[in-house]
Design a protein around this motif. Structure first.
Motif, PDB file in Angstrom:
ATOM      1  N   PHE A  31       0.827  -1.210   0.000  1.00  0.00           N
ATOM      2  CA  PHE A  31       0.000   0.000   0.000  1.00  0.00           C
ATOM      3  C   PHE A  31       0.861   1.259   0.000  1.00  0.00           C
ATOM      4  O   PHE A  31       0.397   2.325  -0.415  1.00  0.00           O
ATOM      5  N   GLY A  32       2.106   1.139   0.523  1.00  0.00           N
ATOM      6  CA  GLY A  32       2.998   2.286   0.527  1.00  0.00           C
ATOM      7  C   GLY A  32       3.246   2.912   1.881  1.00  0.00           C
ATOM      8  O   GLY A  32       3.801   4.018   1.964  1.00  0.00           O
ATOM      9  N   PHE A  33       2.853   2.234   2.957  1.00  0.00           N
ATOM     10  CA  PHE A  33       3.118   2.766   4.295  1.00  0.00           C
ATOM     11  C   PHE A  33       4.607   2.617   4.616  1.00  0.00           C
ATOM     12  O   PHE A  33       5.212   1.565   4.382  1.00  0.00           O
ATOM     13  N   ALA A  34       5.214   3.672   5.155  1.00  0.00           N
ATOM     14  CA  ALA A  34       6.621   3.624   5.539  1.00  0.00           C
ATOM     15  C   ALA A  34       6.800   2.702   6.744  1.00  0.00           C
ATOM     16  O   ALA A  34       5.887   2.543   7.573  1.00  0.00           O
ATOM     17  N   ALA A  35       7.976   2.103   6.863  1.00  0.00           N
ATOM     18  CA  ALA A  35       8.235   1.155   7.945  1.00  0.00           C
ATOM     19  C   ALA A  35       8.022   1.792   9.320  1.00  0.00           C
ATOM     20  O   ALA A  35       7.492   1.158  10.243  1.00  0.00           O
ATOM     21  N   ALA A  36       8.412   3.057   9.472  1.00  0.00           N
ATOM     22  CA  ALA A  36       8.318   3.715  10.769  1.00  0.00           C
ATOM     23  C   ALA A  36       6.880   3.926  11.229  1.00  0.00           C
ATOM     24  O   ALA A  36       6.615   4.002  12.433  1.00  0.00           O
ATOM     25  N   GLU A  37       5.949   4.034  10.288  1.00  0.00           N
ATOM     26  CA  GLU A  37       4.567   4.312  10.665  1.00  0.00           C
ATOM     27  C   GLU A  37       3.715   3.056  10.796  1.00  0.00           C
ATOM     28  O   GLU A  37       2.563   3.121  11.228  1.00  0.00           O
ATOM     29  N   ARG A  38       4.270   1.895  10.462  1.00  0.00           N
ATOM     30  CA  ARG A  38       3.464   0.669  10.449  1.00  0.00           C
ATOM     31  C   ARG A  38       2.948   0.247  11.824  1.00  0.00           C
ATOM     32  O   ARG A  38       1.813  -0.211  11.926  1.00  0.00           O
ATOM     33  N   PRO A  39       3.740   0.361  12.901  1.00  0.00           N
ATOM     34  CA  PRO A  39       3.173  -0.026  14.210  1.00  0.00           C
ATOM     35  C   PRO A  39       1.894   0.737  14.547  1.00  0.00           C
ATOM     36  O   PRO A  39       0.913   0.147  15.015  1.00  0.00           O
ATOM     37  N   GLY A  40       1.885   2.048  14.297  1.00  0.00           N
ATOM     38  CA  GLY A  40       0.685   2.837  14.550  1.00  0.00           C
ATOM     39  C   GLY A  40      -0.448   2.476  13.615  1.00  0.00           C
ATOM     40  O   GLY A  40      -1.621   2.456  14.011  1.00  0.00           O
ATOM     41  N   VAL A  41      -0.115   2.184  12.352  1.00  0.00           N
ATOM     42  CA  VAL A  41      -1.131   1.780  11.378  1.00  0.00           C
ATOM     43  C   VAL A  41      -1.785   0.472  11.814  1.00  0.00           C
ATOM     44  O   VAL A  41      -3.005   0.306  11.712  1.00  0.00           O
ATOM     45  N   LEU A  42      -0.987  -0.470  12.314  1.00  0.00           N
ATOM     46  CA  LEU A  42      -1.535  -1.750  12.767  1.00  0.00           C
ATOM     47  C   LEU A  42      -2.476  -1.559  13.948  1.00  0.00           C
ATOM     48  O   LEU A  42      -3.497  -2.240  14.064  1.00  0.00           O
ATOM     49  N   ILE A  43      -2.128  -0.640  14.853  1.00  0.00           N
ATOM     50  CA  ILE A  43      -3.006  -0.367  15.998  1.00  0.00           C
ATOM     51  C   ILE A  43      -4.378   0.085  15.503  1.00  0.00           C
ATOM     52  O   ILE A  43      -5.425  -0.317  16.024  1.00  0.00           O
ATOM     53  N   THR A  44      -4.377   0.919  14.470  1.00  0.00           N
ATOM     54  CA  THR A  44      -5.641   1.397  13.905  1.00  0.00           C
ATOM     55  C   THR A  44      -6.385   0.280  13.182  1.00  0.00           C
ATOM     56  O   THR A  44      -7.591   0.081  13.376  1.00  0.00           O
ATOM     57  N   ILE A  45      -5.681  -0.472  12.348  1.00  0.00           N
ATOM     58  CA  ILE A  45      -6.316  -1.546  11.584  1.00  0.00           C
ATOM     59  C   ILE A  45      -6.930  -2.593  12.503  1.00  0.00           C
ATOM     60  O   ILE A  45      -7.952  -3.211  12.180  1.00  0.00           O
ATOM     61  N   ASP A  46      -6.343  -2.770  13.679  1.00  0.00           N
ATOM     62  CA  ASP A  46      -6.855  -3.750  14.633  1.00  0.00           C
ATOM     63  C   ASP A  46      -8.266  -3.417  15.103  1.00  0.00           C
ATOM     64  O   ASP A  46      -8.950  -4.251  15.691  1.00  0.00           O
ATOM     65  N   LYS A  47      -8.720  -2.198  14.853  1.00  0.00           N
ATOM     66  CA  LYS A  47     -10.059  -1.768  15.274  1.00  0.00           C
ATOM     67  C   LYS A  47     -11.099  -1.979  14.170  1.00  0.00           C
ATOM     68  O   LYS A  47     -12.248  -1.523  14.309  1.00  0.00           O
ATOM     69  N   LEU A  48     -10.736  -2.664  13.108  1.00  0.00           N
ATOM     70  CA  LEU A  48     -11.616  -2.773  11.948  1.00  0.00           C
ATOM     71  C   LEU A  48     -12.989  -3.338  12.308  1.00  0.00           C
ATOM     72  O   LEU A  48     -14.020  -2.853  11.839  1.00  0.00           O
ATOM     73  N   ASP A  49     -13.019  -4.362  13.153  1.00  0.00           N
ATOM     74  CA  ASP A  49     -14.293  -4.968  13.523  1.00  0.00           C
ATOM     75  C   ASP A  49     -15.187  -3.997  14.296  1.00  0.00           C
ATOM     76  O   ASP A  49     -16.411  -4.122  14.275  1.00  0.00           O
ATOM     77  N   LYS A  50     -14.569  -3.038  14.987  1.00  0.00           N
ATOM     78  CA  LYS A  50     -15.335  -2.133  15.848  1.00  0.00           C
ATOM     79  C   LYS A  50     -15.808  -0.878  15.118  1.00  0.00           C
ATOM     80  O   LYS A  50     -16.944  -0.426  15.324  1.00  0.00           O
ATOM     81  N   ILE A  51     -14.946  -0.296  14.267  1.00  0.00           N
ATOM     82  CA  ILE A  51     -15.305   0.991  13.681  1.00  0.00           C
ATOM     83  C   ILE A  51     -15.471   0.933  12.156  1.00  0.00           C
ATOM     84  O   ILE A  51     -15.858   1.932  11.549  1.00  0.00           O
ATOM     85  N   GLY A  52     -15.216  -0.225  11.543  1.00  0.00           N
ATOM     86  CA  GLY A  52     -15.463  -0.403  10.122  1.00  0.00           C
ATOM     87  C   GLY A  52     -14.424   0.278   9.238  1.00  0.00           C
ATOM     88  O   GLY A  52     -13.602   1.073   9.712  1.00  0.00           O
TER      89      GLY A  52
END
Length: 422
Positions: free
Chosen positions: A179-200
């Motif tokens: 998708f093009g996410f930089a390595a440094a931002e991936r931990p934060g991106v994963l924290i957000t993606i982990d909420k997919l079931d809750k916030i869509g």
């Protein structure tokens, strides 16, 4: 942290007995580790947010001046801590005892752990984890063994219909890179993606933009999660996995996931190469533990909307203690959640009897009758007759007893008139 009354304790032990028996039937061996580990091990940066919830133990012998001098640096004040999970202790255990263990070691750990959780409903500061782990096997067979043993245990507890959501951290890294996410931002991106079931999907995209994630990467992610999807059903296998991922997914990772499914299908006796096995590929399953390096999974059941357990592969952890990497993968059942779902087992107290006696019955006769029933396999409680016999029997029933009998002077075990409490 909680107290457990006798009936609650008996119920918990009954469930634990089933879990232990099923795990052992699948070739796992139980070990025990100390409740405390060294501070440096518990705070090595591999426990994720759980490290922040660890209970630390103050060094012995510190005077007030030493405490003041080190007040701003917890590592200077503490040298031990209560374990917050069973995986870090297992890695240390294996590194310490490797010479006495088989090349592929299958372990059971069933024990309490401690986390400084905020006191709210469903969250406990002391709770039991039921872990099975396989150390020394990098193949898909290890994940399959864990999945089969876990599903079998759930079935034995009367919770048929469980399914395991499965993903691979390497798939997540590859997707975020594509998708093009930089390595440094991936931990934060994963924290957000982990909420997919809750916030869509829309909520995820909005939060990623608020985080300031790479705009083009967020756009690519948004286009992927909003893409048109057919409603056709695909059982777990290559088609399901590849349809859930962007094109070009690494063949070796997809092959590993397919291998897990094939082994589970064979063990579960389903028709065809895979059949309708209780595995579901979920490309956005994240799991928060920082030590996962490959396959990750969560246990789901149709009766609840939360997971009943989970785990994953952590090939890099043991190397921190041993100096060389050893493949490892584990699965943990959430005991505190499962025990509330399990119906009372009909055989749990099938021969539990209360002997109600008057005060004039000789103690020697009472103990002789009790001993005779115990030898026959019954659980036996002695109770003085009270004016309110109904209350006495109701309390006994609440404690798991199923029958009662009255004992008079001269009564023998074979002469008892046993009556049901229900």
């Amino acid at each position: 942290m909680r107290d457990f009354l006798p009936a609650d304790k008996a119920r918990r032990e009954g469930v634990l007995a089933v879990i232990r028996e099923r795990y052992r039937a699948h070739g796992f061996d139980e070990i025990e580790t100390p409740v405390m580990e060294e501070y440096s091990r518990l705070h090595a940066g591999i426990g994720g947010d759980n490290e922040k919830l660890a209970y630390n133990v103050l060094k012995r012998g510190l005077d007030a001046e030493a405490i003041r001098a080190a007040a701003d640096e917890p590592a200077e004040l503490t040298d031990l801590g209560l374990r917050y999970d069973l995986t870090v202790p297992l890695a240390r255990f294996y590194a310490s005892n490797r010479g006495q263990l088989p090349s592929v070691f299958r372990s059971i750990q069933i024990a309490p752990v401690w986390r400084a959780e905020r006191p709210q409903k469903g969250r406990y500061r002391q709770f039991v984890q039921c872990d099975i782990d396989i150390i020394g096997d990098a193949s898909a067979r290890a994940e399959a063994e864990l999945a089969v043993a876990t599903l079998d245990t759930l079935d034995a507890l009367g919770l048929e219909g469980g399914r395991i959501r499965i993903n691979d951290r390497r798939v997540l890294d590859w997707m975020l890179d594509s998708f093009g996410f930089a390595a440094a931002e991936r931990p934060g991106v994963l924290i957000t993606i982990d909420k997919l079931d809750k916030i869509g999907p829309d909520g995820i995209v909005a939060e990623l933009r608020e985080r300031g994630a790479t705009t083009a990467a967020v756009d690519a992610f948004a286009a992927f999660v909003r893409r048109p999807m057919t409603m056709e059903y695909n059982p777990y296998g290559e088609r399901q996995i590849r349809k859930a991922l962007p094109s070009g997914a690494p063949d070796d990772i997809v092959g590993h996931l397919i291998g897990i499914g094939e082994a589970v299908a064979a063990a579960r006796g389903t028709d065809g190469p895979l059949g309708d096995i209780p595995l579901v590929f979920d490309p956005f399953l994240v799991r928060g533990m920082g030590y996962y390096t490959g396959t990750i999974f969560e246990l789901a059941h149709p009766s609840v909307d939360y997971s009943l357990g989970g785990g994953g592969r952590y090939d890099g952890m043991i190397g921190r203690f041993l100096g060389q990497d050893v493949p490892a993968v584990g699965f943990s059942i959430g005991f505190e959640r499962i025990v509330d779902l399990v119906s009372e087992r009909a055989d749990a107290a099938a021969h539990a009897i209360v002997l109600v006696h008057d005060r004039d019955v000789p103690e020697s006769e009472l103990l002789a009758v009790k001993a005779a029933l115990v030898r026959q396999g019954s659980r036996v409680r002695l109770e003085h007759r009270t004016k309110n016999l109904k209350a006495l029997l109701e309390r006994a029933a609440a404690d798991g007893y199923t029958s009662f009998a009255t004992v008079s002077a001269g009564t023998a075990a074979e002469g008892l008139e046993v009556k049901p409490l229900a």
